[in-house]
Design a protein around this motif. Structure first.
Motif, PDB file in Angstrom:
ATOM      1  N   GLY A 240      -8.091  -6.395 -14.479  1.00  0.00           N
ATOM      2  CA  GLY A 240      -9.041  -6.860 -13.156  1.00  0.00           C
ATOM      3  C   GLY A 240      -8.055  -6.756 -12.013  1.00  0.00           C
ATOM      4  O   GLY A 240      -8.575  -6.706 -10.866  1.00  0.00           O
ATOM      5  N   GLU A 241      -6.817  -6.094 -11.990  1.00  0.00           N
ATOM      6  CA  GLU A 241      -6.203  -5.790 -10.832  1.00  0.00           C
ATOM      7  C   GLU A 241      -7.132  -4.523 -10.274  1.00  0.00           C
ATOM      8  O   GLU A 241      -7.342  -3.396 -10.900  1.00  0.00           O
ATOM      9  CB  GLU A 241      -4.531  -5.110 -11.094  1.00  0.00           C
ATOM     10  N   ASP A 242      -7.141  -4.633  -8.903  1.00  0.00           N
ATOM     11  CA  ASP A 242      -7.897  -3.437  -8.319  1.00  0.00           C
ATOM     12  C   ASP A 242      -6.861  -2.462  -7.904  1.00  0.00           C
ATOM     13  O   ASP A 242      -6.766  -2.033  -6.652  1.00  0.00           O
ATOM     14  CB  ASP A 242      -8.711  -3.892  -7.140  1.00  0.00           C
ATOM     15  N   CYS A 243      -6.037  -1.747  -8.816  1.00  0.00           N
ATOM     16  CA  CYS A 243      -5.187  -0.469  -8.351  1.00  0.00           C
ATOM     17  C   CYS A 243      -5.123   0.216  -9.702  1.00  0.00           C
ATOM     18  O   CYS A 243      -5.516   0.036 -10.729  1.00  0.00           O
ATOM     19  CB  CYS A 243      -3.857  -1.061  -8.238  1.00  0.00           C
ATOM     20  N   LYS A 244      -4.488   1.579  -9.530  1.00  0.00           N
ATOM     21  CA  LYS A 244      -4.328   2.544 -10.254  1.00  0.00           C
ATOM     22  C   LYS A 244      -3.065   2.394 -11.279  1.00  0.00           C
ATOM     23  O   LYS A 244      -2.023   2.228 -10.427  1.00  0.00           O
ATOM     24  CB  LYS A 244      -4.447   3.996  -9.828  1.00  0.00           C
ATOM     25  N   PHE A 245      -3.257   2.563 -12.655  1.00  0.00           N
ATOM     26  CA  PHE A 245      -2.015   2.380 -13.417  1.00  0.00           C
ATOM     27  C   PHE A 245      -1.804   3.788 -14.100  1.00  0.00           C
ATOM     28  O   PHE A 245      -2.467   4.489 -14.482  1.00  0.00           O
ATOM     29  CB  PHE A 245      -2.077   1.237 -14.407  1.00  0.00           C
TER      30      PHE A 245
ATOM     31  N   GLY B 298       0.630  -1.279   0.088  1.00  0.00           N
ATOM     32  CA  GLY B 298       0.011   0.061  -0.019  1.00  0.00           C
ATOM     33  C   GLY B 298       0.606   1.381   0.019  1.00  0.00           C
ATOM     34  O   GLY B 298       0.302   2.438  -0.108  1.00  0.00           O
ATOM     35  N   LEU B 299       2.132   1.158   0.093  1.00  0.00           N
ATOM     36  CA  LEU B 299       3.146   2.338  -0.035  1.00  0.00           C
ATOM     37  C   LEU B 299       2.853   3.241  -1.377  1.00  0.00           C
ATOM     38  O   LEU B 299       2.923   4.709  -1.089  1.00  0.00           O
ATOM     39  CB  LEU B 299       4.448   1.914   0.268  1.00  0.00           C
ATOM     40  N   ALA B 300       2.635   2.371  -2.343  1.00  0.00           N
ATOM     41  CA  ALA B 300       2.408   3.442  -3.993  1.00  0.00           C
ATOM     42  C   ALA B 300       0.866   3.610  -3.795  1.00  0.00           C
ATOM     43  O   ALA B 300       0.185   2.741  -3.711  1.00  0.00           O
ATOM     44  CB  ALA B 300       2.862   2.361  -4.733  1.00  0.00           C
ATOM     45  N   ASP B 301       0.516   4.884  -4.419  1.00  0.00           N
ATOM     46  CA  ASP B 301      -0.627   5.185  -4.711  1.00  0.00           C
ATOM     47  C   ASP B 301      -1.165   4.754  -6.059  1.00  0.00           C
ATOM     48  O   ASP B 301      -2.289   4.580  -6.547  1.00  0.00           O
ATOM     49  CB  ASP B 301      -0.856   6.927  -4.655  1.00  0.00           C
ATOM     50  N   TYR B 302      -0.049   4.291  -6.973  1.00  0.00           N
ATOM     51  CA  TYR B 302      -0.280   3.871  -8.378  1.00  0.00           C
ATOM     52  C   TYR B 302       1.027   3.104  -8.703  1.00  0.00           C
ATOM     53  O   TYR B 302       2.153   3.340  -8.117  1.00  0.00           O
ATOM     54  CB  TYR B 302      -0.692   4.942  -9.425  1.00  0.00           C
ATOM     55  N   TYR B 303       0.836   2.536  -9.936  1.00  0.00           N
ATOM     56  CA  TYR B 303       2.037   1.607 -10.438  1.00  0.00           C
ATOM     57  C   TYR B 303       2.152   2.342 -11.755  1.00  0.00           C
ATOM     58  O   TYR B 303       1.282   2.178 -12.899  1.00  0.00           O
ATOM     59  CB  TYR B 303       1.739   0.301 -10.350  1.00  0.00           C
ATOM     60  N   GLU B 304       3.755   2.673 -12.276  1.00  0.00           N
ATOM     61  CA  GLU B 304       3.776   2.987 -13.620  1.00  0.00           C
ATOM     62  C   GLU B 304       4.554   1.924 -14.402  1.00  0.00           C
ATOM     63  O   GLU B 304       5.279   0.968 -13.549  1.00  0.00           O
ATOM     64  CB  GLU B 304       4.735   3.972 -13.597  1.00  0.00           C
ATOM     65  N   ILE B 305       3.833   1.463 -15.482  1.00  0.00           N
ATOM     66  CA  ILE B 305       4.182   0.258 -16.154  1.00  0.00           C
ATOM     67  C   ILE B 305       4.500   0.527 -17.638  1.00  0.00           C
ATOM     68  O   ILE B 305       4.305   1.611 -18.187  1.00  0.00           O
ATOM     69  CB  ILE B 305       3.244  -0.690 -16.156  1.00  0.00           C
ATOM     70  N   PHE B 306       5.489  -0.397 -18.128  1.00  0.00           N
ATOM     71  CA  PHE B 306       5.624  -0.363 -19.537  1.00  0.00           C
ATOM     72  C   PHE B 306       5.394  -1.684 -20.281  1.00  0.00           C
ATOM     73  O   PHE B 306       5.894  -2.517 -20.635  1.00  0.00           O
ATOM     74  CB  PHE B 306       7.113  -0.214 -19.774  1.00  0.00           C
ATOM     75  N   PRO B 307       3.876  -1.754 -20.574  1.00  0.00           N
ATOM     76  CA  PRO B 307       3.485  -3.068 -21.146  1.00  0.00           C
ATOM     77  C   PRO B 307       4.027  -3.093 -22.600  1.00  0.00           C
ATOM     78  O   PRO B 307       4.418  -2.250 -23.411  1.00  0.00           O
ATOM     79  CB  PRO B 307       2.033  -2.727 -21.328  1.00  0.00           C
ATOM     80  N   SER B 308       4.545  -4.172 -22.969  1.00  0.00           N
ATOM     81  CA  SER B 308       5.403  -4.537 -24.116  1.00  0.00           C
ATOM     82  C   SER B 308       4.399  -5.423 -25.182  1.00  0.00           C
ATOM     83  O   SER B 308       4.892  -5.460 -26.268  1.00  0.00           O
ATOM     84  CB  SER B 308       6.650  -5.526 -23.866  1.00  0.00           C
ATOM     85  N   GLY B 309       3.255  -5.637 -24.705  1.00  0.00           N
ATOM     86  CA  GLY B 309       2.155  -6.333 -25.742  1.00  0.00           C
ATOM     87  C   GLY B 309       1.278  -6.807 -25.015  1.00  0.00           C
ATOM     88  O   GLY B 309       0.673  -6.591 -24.002  1.00  0.00           O
ATOM     89  N   GLU B 310       0.275  -7.515 -25.745  1.00  0.00           N
ATOM     90  CA  GLU B 310      -1.216  -7.970 -25.382  1.00  0.00           C
ATOM     91  C   GLU B 310      -1.132  -8.580 -24.122  1.00  0.00           C
ATOM     92  O   GLU B 310      -1.976  -8.705 -23.290  1.00  0.00           O
ATOM     93  CB  GLU B 310      -1.820  -8.476 -26.254  1.00  0.00           C
ATOM     94  N   GLU B 311      -0.034  -9.528 -23.989  1.00  0.00           N
ATOM     95  CA  GLU B 311      -0.044 -10.351 -22.693  1.00  0.00           C
ATOM     96  C   GLU B 311       0.289  -9.782 -21.709  1.00  0.00           C
ATOM     97  O   GLU B 311      -0.517  -9.995 -20.354  1.00  0.00           O
ATOM     98  CB  GLU B 311       1.261 -11.589 -23.086  1.00  0.00           C
ATOM     99  N   ASP B 312       1.098  -8.702 -21.737  1.00  0.00           N
ATOM    100  CA  ASP B 312       1.198  -7.750 -20.344  1.00  0.00           C
ATOM    101  C   ASP B 312      -0.061  -7.064 -20.207  1.00  0.00           C
ATOM    102  O   ASP B 312      -0.545  -7.143 -18.951  1.00  0.00           O
ATOM    103  CB  ASP B 312       2.199  -6.753 -20.824  1.00  0.00           C
ATOM    104  N   ALA B 313      -0.810  -6.486 -20.909  1.00  0.00           N
ATOM    105  CA  ALA B 313      -2.072  -5.997 -20.662  1.00  0.00           C
ATOM    106  C   ALA B 313      -3.194  -6.756 -20.228  1.00  0.00           C
ATOM    107  O   ALA B 313      -3.803  -6.594 -19.174  1.00  0.00           O
ATOM    108  CB  ALA B 313      -2.660  -5.018 -22.080  1.00  0.00           C
TER     109      ALA B 313
ATOM    110  N   LEU C 175      -7.427  -0.400 -18.904  1.00  0.00           N
ATOM    111  CA  LEU C 175      -6.753  -0.510 -17.667  1.00  0.00           C
ATOM    112  C   LEU C 175      -7.440   0.722 -16.677  1.00  0.00           C
ATOM    113  O   LEU C 175      -6.891   1.019 -15.650  1.00  0.00           O
ATOM    114  CB  LEU C 175      -5.429  -0.706 -17.645  1.00  0.00           C
ATOM    115  N   LYS C 176      -7.904   1.735 -17.453  1.00  0.00           N
ATOM    116  CA  LYS C 176      -8.600   2.810 -16.814  1.00  0.00           C
ATOM    117  C   LYS C 176      -7.462   3.856 -16.636  1.00  0.00           C
ATOM    118  O   LYS C 176      -7.325   4.366 -15.365  1.00  0.00           O
ATOM    119  CB  LYS C 176      -9.351   2.430 -15.707  1.00  0.00           C
ATOM    120  N   VAL C 177      -6.531   3.927 -17.300  1.00  0.00           N
ATOM    121  CA  VAL C 177      -5.194   4.716 -17.335  1.00  0.00           C
ATOM    122  C   VAL C 177      -5.617   6.250 -17.413  1.00  0.00           C
ATOM    123  O   VAL C 177      -6.460   6.744 -18.483  1.00  0.00           O
ATOM    124  CB  VAL C 177      -4.266   4.354 -18.173  1.00  0.00           C
ATOM    125  N   GLU C 178      -5.358   7.148 -16.348  1.00  0.00           N
ATOM    126  CA  GLU C 178      -5.635   8.424 -16.830  1.00  0.00           C
ATOM    127  C   GLU C 178      -4.487   9.386 -17.291  1.00  0.00           C
ATOM    128  O   GLU C 178      -4.648  10.263 -18.053  1.00  0.00           O
ATOM    129  CB  GLU C 178      -6.020   8.975 -15.348  1.00  0.00           C
TER     130      GLU C 178
END
Length: 227
Positions: free
Chosen positions: A42-47, A22-37, A68-71
């Motif tokens: 379904g993850e209950d967190c902000k990206f 819970g230390l992070a309010d969100y997670y920054e990610i670098f998806p490399s393809g459909e598998e990553d997405a 992923l409901k990315v803002e």
């Protein structure tokens, strides 16, 4: 202010998220393809998403992550192959138009560019926002404070990591804060002076163990709240 952390590779996402507790309010990610997405649906967190280069699968990745409901998304002005600035600005305008359809903000991140180059691009694209990469702004004879002073009115996102300066991409070490020579005290005071209250991602290299990255994120949260 919201504090996030860059997590990669995504195969370790659930494990590292659990350790962050819970230390992070969100997670920054670098998806490399459909598998990553699909992995993250379904993850209950902000990206927040870092897109590939403009001359890479940038538009395709935007299509993947909109579920992923990315803002916010981040993109570099620097491209893999040589392109004229006008060509890159044209691509950015197209990207912004597509992102706005999904109600996603696009943030342009500084890499090797100086303040004036980034300013010209932002002036050419009114809806485009700025991502201040503090580590990159300490390279190529630049200064993070100069970026902060000049572009604070468009500042929407921050990447935070350390290095020892230099004029090569090899000097972009993505160290934990305090491991290099960046003056974070002045930067944090500068953020306070403009009342910055948006997002900040700790972008330390995953070659550092997760416990070091967790401690760095905890330190940043403490220092910025003190300031």
């Amino acid at each position: 202010m919201e504090f996030g952390i860059f997590l990669s590779p995504l195969q370790r996402f659930r494990e590292e998220r659990m350790l962050l507790d819970g230390l992070a309010d969100y997670y920054e990610i670098f998806p490399s393809g459909e598998e990553d997405a699909e992995l993250l649906q379904g993850e209950d967190c902000k990206f927040l998403v870092h897109l590939p280069e403009l001359d890479g699968p940038c538009f395709e990745t935007l299509e993947l992550v909109r579920f992923l409901k990315v803002e916010k998304v981040v993109v570099h002005f620097k491209t893999k192959k040589e392109m004229k600035d006008d060509e890159k600005i044209s691509l950015l305008k197209r990207l912004l138009k597509r992102a706005e359809e999904y109600r996603v903000k696009v943030c342009l991140e500084n890499t090797i560019e100086d303040v004036e180059t980034i300013r010209r691009v932002l002036e050419a694209i009114p809806g485009l926002m700025f991502c201040l990469d503090i580590g990159h702004a300490n390279l190529f004879s630049n200064n993070p404070i100069d970026f902060l002073k000049a572009l604070s009115d468009r500042l929407e996102h921050i990447h935070l990591h350390d290095n020892f300066g230099g004029n090569s991409e090899k000097d972009d070490l993505h160290l934990p804060p305090g491991y290099g020579n960046i003056n974070f005290k002045d930067l944090f005071l500068g953020l306070k002076s403009i009342e910055y209250d948006k997002t900040l991602t700790l972008e330390v290299s995953p070659r550092f163990p997760i416990d070091i990255r967790i401690e760095s994120l905890r330190l940043i949260r403490t220092l910025l709240k003190e300031n």
